[in-house]
Design an enzyme around this catalytic site. Structure first.
Site, PDB file in Angstrom:
ATOM      1  N   GLU A 108      -9.184   2.511   5.738  1.00 24.02           N
ATOM      2  CA  GLU A 108      -9.955   3.460   4.934  1.00 24.02           C
ATOM      3  C   GLU A 108     -10.178   2.910   3.531  1.00 24.02           C
ATOM      4  O   GLU A 108      -9.351   2.163   2.999  1.00 24.02           O
ATOM      5  CB  GLU A 108      -9.234   4.808   4.858  1.00 24.02           C
ATOM      6  N   CYS A 121     -11.283   2.360  -4.145  1.00 23.32           N
ATOM      7  CA  CYS A 121      -9.934   2.055  -3.692  1.00 23.32           C
ATOM      8  C   CYS A 121     -10.050   1.363  -2.331  1.00 23.32           C
ATOM      9  O   CYS A 121     -10.581   1.950  -1.385  1.00 23.32           O
ATOM     10  CB  CYS A 121      -9.108   3.332  -3.581  1.00 23.32           C
ATOM     11  N   CYS A 128       0.835  -0.714   6.917  1.00 18.82           N
ATOM     12  CA  CYS A 128       1.651  -1.297   5.845  1.00 18.82           C
ATOM     13  C   CYS A 128       3.069  -1.485   6.370  1.00 18.82           C
ATOM     14  O   CYS A 128       3.594  -0.621   7.084  1.00 18.82           O
ATOM     15  CB  CYS A 128       1.659  -0.390   4.617  1.00 18.82           C
ATOM     16  N   CYS A 132       7.670   2.801   2.922  1.00 17.85           N
ATOM     17  CA  CYS A 132       8.017   3.828   1.931  1.00 17.85           C
ATOM     18  C   CYS A 132       7.870   5.197   2.600  1.00 17.85           C
ATOM     19  O   CYS A 132       6.789   5.535   3.104  1.00 17.85           O
ATOM     20  CB  CYS A 132       7.112   3.725   0.711  1.00 17.85           C
ATOM     21  N   CYS A 135       4.887   7.862   1.963  1.00 19.63           N
ATOM     22  CA  CYS A 135       3.506   7.366   2.041  1.00 19.63           C
ATOM     23  C   CYS A 135       3.048   7.380   3.485  1.00 19.63           C
ATOM     24  O   CYS A 135       3.716   6.824   4.370  1.00 19.63           O
ATOM     25  CB  CYS A 135       3.437   5.945   1.474  1.00 19.63           C
ATOM     26  N   GLY A 183      -1.853  -0.760   2.777  1.00 17.23           N
ATOM     27  CA  GLY A 183      -1.254  -2.077   2.737  1.00 17.23           C
ATOM     28  C   GLY A 183      -0.601  -2.427   1.417  1.00 17.23           C
ATOM     29  O   GLY A 183      -0.836  -1.793   0.384  1.00 17.23           O
ATOM     30  N   SER A 217      -2.079  -3.641  -6.989  1.00 19.66           N
ATOM     31  CA  SER A 217      -0.799  -2.937  -6.973  1.00 19.66           C
ATOM     32  C   SER A 217       0.208  -3.675  -6.105  1.00 19.66           C
ATOM     33  O   SER A 217      -0.158  -4.459  -5.223  1.00 19.66           O
ATOM     34  CB  SER A 217      -0.971  -1.505  -6.463  1.00 19.66           C
ATOM     35  N   SER A 240       4.415  -0.302  -8.406  1.00 19.70           N
ATOM     36  CA  SER A 240       4.794   0.992  -7.832  1.00 19.70           C
ATOM     37  C   SER A 240       6.316   1.092  -7.864  1.00 19.70           C
ATOM     38  O   SER A 240       7.003   0.590  -6.974  1.00 19.70           O
ATOM     39  CB  SER A 240       4.274   1.112  -6.394  1.00 19.70           C
ATOM     40  N   LEU A 241       6.844   1.756  -8.886  1.00 19.63           N
ATOM     41  CA  LEU A 241       8.298   1.765  -9.119  1.00 19.63           C
ATOM     42  C   LEU A 241       8.960   2.966  -8.458  1.00 19.63           C
ATOM     43  O   LEU A 241       9.892   2.828  -7.677  1.00 19.63           O
ATOM     44  CB  LEU A 241       8.580   1.744 -10.618  1.00 19.63           C
ATOM     45  N   HIS A 242       8.547   4.161  -8.833  1.00 21.04           N
ATOM     46  CA  HIS A 242       8.957   5.428  -8.196  1.00 21.04           C
ATOM     47  C   HIS A 242      10.417   5.836  -8.429  1.00 21.04           C
ATOM     48  O   HIS A 242      10.787   6.965  -8.081  1.00 21.04           O
ATOM     49  CB  HIS A 242       8.660   5.422  -6.699  1.00 21.04           C
ATOM     50  N   ASN A 320       1.317  13.597  -3.252  1.00 20.11           N
ATOM     51  CA  ASN A 320       0.308  14.175  -2.380  1.00 20.11           C
ATOM     52  C   ASN A 320       0.908  14.433  -1.003  1.00 20.11           C
ATOM     53  O   ASN A 320       1.686  13.626  -0.495  1.00 20.11           O
ATOM     54  CB  ASN A 320      -0.894  13.228  -2.271  1.00 20.11           C
ATOM     55  N   CYS A 363      -3.716   9.203  -3.441  1.00 19.35           N
ATOM     56  CA  CYS A 363      -2.671   8.194  -3.350  1.00 19.35           C
ATOM     57  C   CYS A 363      -1.622   8.569  -2.303  1.00 19.35           C
ATOM     58  O   CYS A 363      -1.096   9.686  -2.302  1.00 19.35           O
ATOM     59  CB  CYS A 363      -2.000   8.039  -4.711  1.00 19.35           C
TER      60      CYS A 363
END
Length: 370
Positions: A108, A121, A128, A132, A135, A183, A217, A240-242, A320, A363
């Site tokens: 997508e 995007c 992927c 995570c 996601c 990915g 990213s 992307s730390l989170h 999200n 996201c």
């Protein structure tokens, strides 16, 4: 030096996509034209049709000899992906397209038009492998890497839609490309770098966009971050730390068990030092998981320990929703407090727009399902 992990390896067992003009450098395109028994300049003409005129109908390529036109187009501009469906939001200015690749894999891309820019995007892998848990793409697992041309074609297809006035707001160009779709971009390093070069090469050899309009990213593949810093292409790096602590990040971003928070942040700071580009730290706010005030303080301390101000910007992402997830977005009051604490430590902070959420285009929501 840390050895490269399995996530850098090309997935096996699938046929490679056909060679496409966008996979090749200008010199390689000319050599390919000569292989077909044509003058080298035919490749330059084809590049102009693809990147500048955005032509996808061979009948319109009238500067190519009629008796060879079909052959050269079929050889250097093979069809790589077919649109399955497009969902729209925001009165048509947000568009998520599901693509079927030649081997049946699905990816997508999401186009977002703003008053002053158009952002696309793009996906760099089908699925992927980073796993995570919050996601949707990570939950699906990795099918394969995309080729350089399959990535570029997402941008060129969006550019055609804009040029043909199919997106409300009048004809326009794609001004920003973010590698934040499906990915882990740096796990498909060679193809992603090739796509960045095709997009930023001057027209007509490439799409001719500014490298400063490209964001790549990563969840923190440290050797690749260091490698990207040496490429001489001033793209924006988004880490992307989170989570600011290893215990939690090991759960949210499993690659952290290989490269820790400190190692990932050090590599990102090194990227800034080498390129002069401010790094974006992406942080999905998850209610009662990583949104506590003390974690905001710790994040600020982790980012400030290099003693340099202005090298980083934090982009907070309200989580999200994804199917089956046990997590949800933070309470708005906790979100505001998180912002306040980071700004108190001198860290520029914004909260990302959740644009596209209603079409599962925000996201972490891309799952490429029919």
């Amino acid at each position: 030096m840390t050895s490269l992990p399995l996530v850098f390896e090309e997935p096996r067992g699938r046929a490679k996509p056909p060679r496409h003009l966008a996979d090749l450098t200008p010199d390689e395109r000319r050599a390919a034209a000569v292989e077909l028994g044509m003058p080298a300049f035919r490749a330059d003409q084809l590049s102009r049709h693809y990147f500048t005129r955005l032509t996808d109908d061979p009948a319109l390529m009238t500067d190519l000899p009629a008796h060879q036109r079909e052959e050269i187009v079929a050889t250097l501009l093979p069809r790589l992906m077919t649109p399955v469906r497009t969902l729209e939001a925001d009165r048509g200015t947000t568009r998520k397209t599901l693509w079927r690749l030649g081997d049946g894999a699905l990816v997508e891309s999401v186009l977002m038009r703003y008053p002053d820019r158009v952002t696309l995007c793009v996906s760099s892998q089908a699925g992927c492998g980073m796993a995570c848990p919050f996601c949707a793409t990570g939950q699906a697992g990795l099918q394969r890497n995309l080729s350089t041309a399959e990535i570029v074609e997402q941008v060129v297809a969006a550019a055609r839609s804009l040029a043909r006035d199919e997106v409300p707001g009048g004809p326009a160009r794609v001004s920003n490309v973010v590698f934040m779709g499906m990915g882990e971009p740096l796990a498909n390093y060679r193809a992603v770098l090739g796509a960045v070069r095709r997009l930023t090469d001057p027209a007509p050899g490439g799409y001719g966009m500014s490298a400063r309009g490209v964001t790549v990213s990563t969840v923190g593949l440290v050797p690749r971050i260091r490698q990207l810093a040496e490429e001489g292409i001033p793209v924006t790096l988004a880490l992307s730390l989170h989570a600011p602590d290893d215990d939690l990040r090991n759960e949210l971003v499993p690659i952290n068990t290989r490269w820790s928070v400190a190692e990932a942040v050090d590599a990102a700071a090194g990227y800034h030092e080498r390129t002069g580009r401010r790094v974006s730290v992406e942080y999905a706010l998850i209610r009662d998981v990583n949104d506590q005030g003390w974690r905001a303080d710790l994040l600020g301390d982790v980012l400030n320990r290099h003693g340099r101000r202005g090298w980083v910007h934090v982009n907070l992402i309200p989580l999200n929703p994804t199917p089956g997830s046990r997590w949800t977005a933070s309470d708005p009051r906790d979100e505001r407090e998180f912002v306040r604490r980071l700004e108190a430590r001198g860290i520029p902070t914004t909260v990302r727009d959740t644009r596209g959420r209603e079409i599962d285009g925000a996201c972490g929501q891309l799952a490429a399902t029919e």
